[in-house]
Design a protein around this motif. Structure first.
Motif, PDB file in Angstrom:
ATOM      1  N   ILE A 156      55.368  66.798  31.234  1.00  0.00           N
ATOM      2  CA  ILE A 156      56.126  67.585  32.201  1.00  0.00           C
ATOM      3  C   ILE A 156      55.262  67.794  33.442  1.00  0.00           C
ATOM      4  N   SER A 157      55.777  67.388  34.594  1.00  0.00           N
ATOM      5  CA  SER A 157      54.985  67.400  35.825  1.00  0.00           C
ATOM      6  C   SER A 157      54.818  68.804  36.384  1.00  0.00           C
ATOM      7  N   LYS A 158      53.773  68.986  37.186  1.00  0.00           N
ATOM      8  CA  LYS A 158      53.613  70.213  37.961  1.00  0.00           C
ATOM      9  C   LYS A 158      54.592  70.163  39.126  1.00  0.00           C
ATOM     10  N   GLU A 159      55.308  71.258  39.321  1.00  0.00           N
ATOM     11  CA  GLU A 159      56.376  71.254  40.307  1.00  0.00           C
ATOM     12  C   GLU A 159      56.180  72.372  41.324  1.00  0.00           C
ATOM     13  N   PRO A 160      56.927  72.332  42.404  1.00  0.00           N
ATOM     14  CA  PRO A 160      56.759  73.326  43.477  1.00  0.00           C
ATOM     15  C   PRO A 160      56.971  74.755  42.997  1.00  0.00           C
ATOM     16  N   THR A 161      56.299  75.691  43.654  1.00  0.00           N
ATOM     17  CA  THR A 161      56.455  77.121  43.373  1.00  0.00           C
ATOM     18  C   THR A 161      56.694  77.856  44.686  1.00  0.00           C
ATOM     19  N   LEU A 162      57.338  79.013  44.595  1.00  0.00           N
ATOM     20  CA  LEU A 162      57.557  79.829  45.788  1.00  0.00           C
ATOM     21  C   LEU A 162      56.298  80.611  46.161  1.00  0.00           C
ATOM     22  N   GLY A 163      55.535  81.018  45.150  1.00  0.00           N
ATOM     23  CA  GLY A 163      54.295  81.730  45.414  1.00  0.00           C
ATOM     24  C   GLY A 163      53.181  80.774  45.809  1.00  0.00           C
ATOM     25  N   ALA A 164      52.379  81.170  46.783  1.00  0.00           N
ATOM     26  CA  ALA A 164      51.294  80.314  47.265  1.00  0.00           C
ATOM     27  C   ALA A 164      50.164  80.265  46.249  1.00  0.00           C
ATOM     28  N   SER A 165      49.656  79.071  45.998  1.00  0.00           N
ATOM     29  CA  SER A 165      48.550  78.875  45.066  1.00  0.00           C
ATOM     30  C   SER A 165      47.765  77.652  45.494  1.00  0.00           C
ATOM     31  N   ASN A 166      46.435  77.789  45.556  1.00  0.00           N
ATOM     32  CA  ASN A 166      45.577  76.679  45.967  1.00  0.00           C
ATOM     33  C   ASN A 166      44.321  76.670  45.105  1.00  0.00           C
ATOM     34  N   LYS A 167      43.847  75.465  44.798  1.00  0.00           N
ATOM     35  CA  LYS A 167      42.645  75.342  43.977  1.00  0.00           C
ATOM     36  C   LYS A 167      41.931  74.045  44.317  1.00  0.00           C
ATOM     37  N   ILE A 168      40.626  74.133  44.492  1.00  0.00           N
ATOM     38  CA  ILE A 168      39.789  72.945  44.645  1.00  0.00           C
ATOM     39  C   ILE A 168      38.733  72.981  43.549  1.00  0.00           C
ATOM     40  N   GLU A 169      38.367  71.822  43.047  1.00  0.00           N
ATOM     41  CA  GLU A 169      37.413  71.771  41.939  1.00  0.00           C
ATOM     42  C   GLU A 169      36.520  70.545  42.075  1.00  0.00           C
ATOM     43  N   LEU A 170      35.246  70.721  41.749  1.00  0.00           N
ATOM     44  CA  LEU A 170      34.269  69.647  41.696  1.00  0.00           C
ATOM     45  C   LEU A 170      33.683  69.618  40.299  1.00  0.00           C
ATOM     46  N   ALA A 171      33.428  68.418  39.779  1.00  0.00           N
ATOM     47  CA  ALA A 171      32.900  68.295  38.424  1.00  0.00           C
ATOM     48  C   ALA A 171      31.892  67.163  38.348  1.00  0.00           C
ATOM     49  N   THR A 172      30.947  67.299  37.443  1.00  0.00           N
ATOM     50  CA  THR A 172      29.984  66.248  37.144  1.00  0.00           C
ATOM     51  C   THR A 172      29.659  66.330  35.663  1.00  0.00           C
ATOM     52  N   ARG A 175      27.565  60.282  31.757  1.00  0.00           N
ATOM     53  CA  ARG A 175      27.881  58.951  32.272  1.00  0.00           C
ATOM     54  C   ARG A 175      28.109  58.974  33.780  1.00  0.00           C
ATOM     55  N   ASN A 176      27.297  59.797  34.446  1.00  0.00           N
ATOM     56  CA  ASN A 176      27.293  59.818  35.915  1.00  0.00           C
ATOM     57  C   ASN A 176      28.666  60.182  36.485  1.00  0.00           C
ATOM     58  N   LEU A 177      29.308  61.160  35.857  1.00  0.00           N
ATOM     59  CA  LEU A 177      30.638  61.595  36.302  1.00  0.00           C
ATOM     60  C   LEU A 177      30.577  62.232  37.684  1.00  0.00           C
ATOM     61  N   LYS A 178      31.506  61.834  38.531  1.00  0.00           N
ATOM     62  CA  LYS A 178      31.727  62.464  39.833  1.00  0.00           C
ATOM     63  C   LYS A 178      33.232  62.647  39.985  1.00  0.00           C
ATOM     64  N   GLU A 179      33.671  63.906  40.187  1.00  0.00           N
ATOM     65  CA  GLU A 179      35.107  64.172  40.256  1.00  0.00           C
ATOM     66  C   GLU A 179      35.393  65.277  41.255  1.00  0.00           C
ATOM     67  N   ALA A 180      36.448  65.084  42.022  1.00  0.00           N
ATOM     68  CA  ALA A 180      36.931  66.107  42.946  1.00  0.00           C
ATOM     69  C   ALA A 180      38.447  66.146  42.849  1.00  0.00           C
ATOM     70  N   SER A 181      39.003  67.366  42.830  1.00  0.00           N
ATOM     71  CA  SER A 181      40.457  67.501  42.726  1.00  0.00           C
ATOM     72  C   SER A 181      40.934  68.665  43.570  1.00  0.00           C
ATOM     73  N   ILE A 182      42.220  68.618  43.918  1.00  0.00           N
ATOM     74  CA  ILE A 182      42.848  69.671  44.701  1.00  0.00           C
ATOM     75  C   ILE A 182      44.248  69.903  44.177  1.00  0.00           C
ATOM     76  N   GLU A 183      44.655  71.172  44.128  1.00  0.00           N
ATOM     77  CA  GLU A 183      46.015  71.553  43.773  1.00  0.00           C
ATOM     78  C   GLU A 183      46.497  72.591  44.774  1.00  0.00           C
ATOM     79  N   SER A 184      47.719  72.426  45.245  1.00  0.00           N
ATOM     80  CA  SER A 184      48.275  73.369  46.204  1.00  0.00           C
ATOM     81  C   SER A 184      49.781  73.437  46.002  1.00  0.00           C
ATOM     82  N   SER A 185      50.326  74.641  46.080  1.00  0.00           N
ATOM     83  CA  SER A 185      51.774  74.795  45.978  1.00  0.00           C
ATOM     84  C   SER A 185      52.186  76.062  46.703  1.00  0.00           C
TER      85      SER A 185
END
Length: 708
Positions: A156-172, A175-185
């Protein structure tokens, strides 16, 4: 209820419901426009899973985040009836698992099939874009058409919301993991539009030597509230995987069977760094229209277009030499492209006839797939150099050292699939009884044209099938809800017998007896199920024909017990437990397999997870989780059942800490740590004695996120 009585009884039930509706309509509670256009996987309606007389598990976003699940396999590790350890920890280019003993490649995304060409091009959905995962166990063909009888996974996909929500994340991490993600609605100004945006970039080394993994994903979605009764959602999912680890296997000798040269390391690789490419690109574009016709009737249309491609160069094992270290190989490449679309139309309505409250669903869906496949390998050509598994040279193959064109297995062909389904379902509540009945007709056509394995091919498959489903549940006042269900499945079968007769679809049916339990405060829920599934019309050898002639004389029986429980004994403590006992056996066969157990079917699966939230003292703001999962022994040779893949117990931990508890200026910041396979156990999975994989070695990931 006898099987012969099911189809007419369901049809009569549906017809009588419609006749009664024409005479009496009682207005029920007003329907709401569902902003997420969500429908329960088990019923394709907004009814709760607890009201469904069939096994279903729901993994919500909190559970996925806490266990740091980044793949479908990782999300399902703690679900009963599901074995995710099929191709080991180094293989991630396919979402492959078994449910109740039956292998399944067909994932669903928002209730519609992710179009798969049965080769290597399987669209995958990254778990960052998923709100929850629903596991529907048992035959599901009455709602979804062609499907193995063990069950299905719906993302089930993440879907739009009326309330504002934002998140940024960095991970390591490992096995030399490098990850960046963003979520906003949130809502776009004061307009009737709201949105959701998810984006990801990830790279890391693969578990196998010289391999790499890389992914880029973006998934925007927009809701347009056209009116109080009408919502239109536009959604897009794009994913690019330039590198996807490995797909090659290893022999059981040197993993868990004796080898005179010792044990192979968990990062062992039987392929070649110069010939190990897998580049996949997937675009999904769709819309949903959700319209309330009146207070009791609703229309939902869900449409998705798919455009995907994948190119790979790879090797496969051609036999281990007597020295136990020299592995013969063949090199191959595939070039695949798929386009197609799926559409599902649903009309659902609620009405009253006397003491009976109905929730009627009528729908039709259609899918179309067109896929071009090119396959070349070195069989019949120059071959590929062998590799010494205990002293490997990973740089032996290049396009100049092998001949991979116009060889014995050269293929260039087109695959087309089309499936039309019409379905009817009625869920009836009379007092404390909940009953459900459904029927579906499917028409499936498939063609393959071109050159396949060096020979011309021009085949056409045209099969239709009727699937039924019926169930009953009693919701007692003490929280216990015993239930009984019967359901059918079907899978199209390609091929003909030696007399030229086309095969019929392979069909399955299930009887399931279970009980669900929920306390009044909903702090404890549980589901216990006993089931038996029989799959018929399985192609097997024709004893009157040649070595490659087949007839549909095979059958497989799967029976077992599943337990799933969730409890919150303390406000701060959440516990989950699942157990699976399964017995799968080939009951009919002409190839000597009768009485044998297929591979990838451990007899026992047991798992438990505990989350504890600290809310005072120096640990205030910390959420700690620990899990253990046991994977029982499984066969490694389906033809002889001569030995077992060893069992294993794995430990996982996860920690999250809200930095806002340290300082007000850090409000919204969080750090996380997760470790899978904490004790770094060696474990394995096998298709046969020559094709095995290591399970995922210990992996550690740390992250920091900021929500605002």
């Amino acid at each position: 209820m006898k099987r012969s009585f099911l189809k007419p009884s369901i049809l009569v039930l549906a017809a009588s419901s419609q006749i009664a509706f024409a005479n009496e309509v009682t207005e029920l509670d007003e329907l709401a426009v569902y902003g997420d256009t969500y429908r329960n996987t088990a019923t394709k309606t907004s009814l709760r899973p607890e009201e469904t007389p069939q096994s279903i598990s729901v993994l919500d976003e909190q559970a996925l985040e806490m266990r740091d699940a980044d793949s479908v396999a990782a999300a399902l590790r703690y679900s009963p009836g599901v074995n995710t350890e099929l191709r080991g920890g180094a293989v991630g280019r396919l979402d492959l698992f078994s449910i109740r003993g039956f292998i399944n490649y067909q994932n669903y995304y928002d209730g519609m099939q992710l179009l798969y060409n049965d080769w290597n091009l399987q669209p995958q959905i990254d778990l960052l874009a998923v709100e929850q995962v629903e596991v529907f166990r048992g035959p599901t063909s009455t709602l979804y058409g062609s499907m193995p009888p063990g069950g299905m996974i719906n993302l089930i996909s993440k879907e739009p919301t009326l309330g504002a929500s934002n998140k940024i994340e960095l991970a390591t991490g490992s096995r030399n993991l490098k990850e960046a993600s963003i979520e906003s609605s949130g809502q776009l100004g004061d307009s009737d539009l709201s949105y959701s945006l998810v984006g990801l970039a990830r790279s890391r080394d693969g578990q196998a030597e010289t391999s790499e993994e890389e992914r880029y994903m973006v998934a925007p979605s927009v809701d347009w509230q056209v009116s109080d009764d009408t919502l239109i959602n536009f959604n897009l999912y794009y994913q690019k995987d330039p590198e996807m680890g490995i797909y090659t296997s290893l022999p059981a000798s040197g993993l868990f069977l004796p080898n005179p040269n010792g044990e192979l390391d968990t990062d062992a690789f039987s392929g070649d760094a110069n010939w190990n490419q897998f580049d996949k690109e997937v675009l999904l574009a769709g819309y949903k229209i959700n319209h309330n016709i009146n207070n009791n009737w609703n229309f939902l249309q869900n449409f998705r277009y798919t455009d995907a491609s994948a190119f790979q160069t790879n090797t496969y094992s051609d036999g281990l030499a007597a020295d136990g270290r020299t592995l013969a190989r063949q090199a191959y490449l595939t070039d695949e492209a798929t386009t197609g679309f799926t559409i599902d139309n649903q009309i659902s309505g609620r009405f009253q006839t006397g003491a009976a409250e109905h929730n009627l669903l009528v729908g039709f869906d259609y899918l179309s797939l067109d896929s071009d496949v090119i396959y070349e390998d070195t069989t019949g050509g120059s071959g590929a150099p062998s590799i010494d598994l205990f002293n490997p040279n990973y740089y032996q193959i290049s396009s100049s050292t092998i001949d991979i064109t116009d060889t014995l297995y050269s293929s260039d062909f087109n695959i087309e699939k089309k499936q039309l389904g019409v379905y009817l379902q009625d869920q009836i509540r009379i007092g404390r009884f909940v009953m459900i009945g459904g029927v579906r007709w499917d028409d499936f056509t498939g063609t393959e044209k071109g050159k396949q394995y060096g020979a011309p091919v021009d085949s056409k498959l045209d099969q239709d099938n009727v699937s039924t489903r019926a169930g009953i549940m009693y919701q007692a006042a003490n929280g216990l809800s015993p239930y009984l269900n019967f359901a059918e499945s079907f899978e199209p079968q390609t091929g003909r017998d030696r007399n030229g007769n086309e095969f019929d679809p392979s069909t399955g049916d299930q009887w399931e007896l279970g009980v669900k339990y929920q306390t009044p405060d909903q702090r404890t829920t549980a589901n216990l199920a006993f089931y038996q599934i029989t799959k018929e019309n399985v192609p097997t050898r024709d004893p009157q024909g040649g070595p490659y002639d087949k007839i549909q004389a095979g059958a497989v029986r799967s029976q077992g017990l599943e337990l799933e429980a969730l409890a919150q004994p303390l406000d701060n403590l959440l516990l989950t437990l699942s157990y699976t006992l399964q017995d799968v056996e080939i009951t009919k066969d002409n190839s000597g397999l009768k009485g044998k157990t297929p591979v990838w079917v451990p007899e026992h699966l047991l798992s438990g997870w505990a989350d504890y939230s600290f809310d005072q003292g120096v640990l205030d703001g910390l959420v700690a989780g620990i899990g253990a999962r046991y994977i029982g022994e499984a066969e490694y040779d389906a033809t002889t059942n001569s030995g077992h893949v060893p069992d294993v117990t794995l430990l996982d931990i996860a920690l999250r800490y809200d930095l806002g508890n340290l300082a007000h200026t850090l409000k919204g910041a969080e750090i996380g740590l997760s470790v899978n396979n904490l004790t770094n156990e060696r474990y394995y999975s096998c298709f046969d004695i020559s094709n095995c994989w290591f399970g995922e070695e210990r992996t550690l990931e740390t992250s920091v996120s900021y929500s605002f």
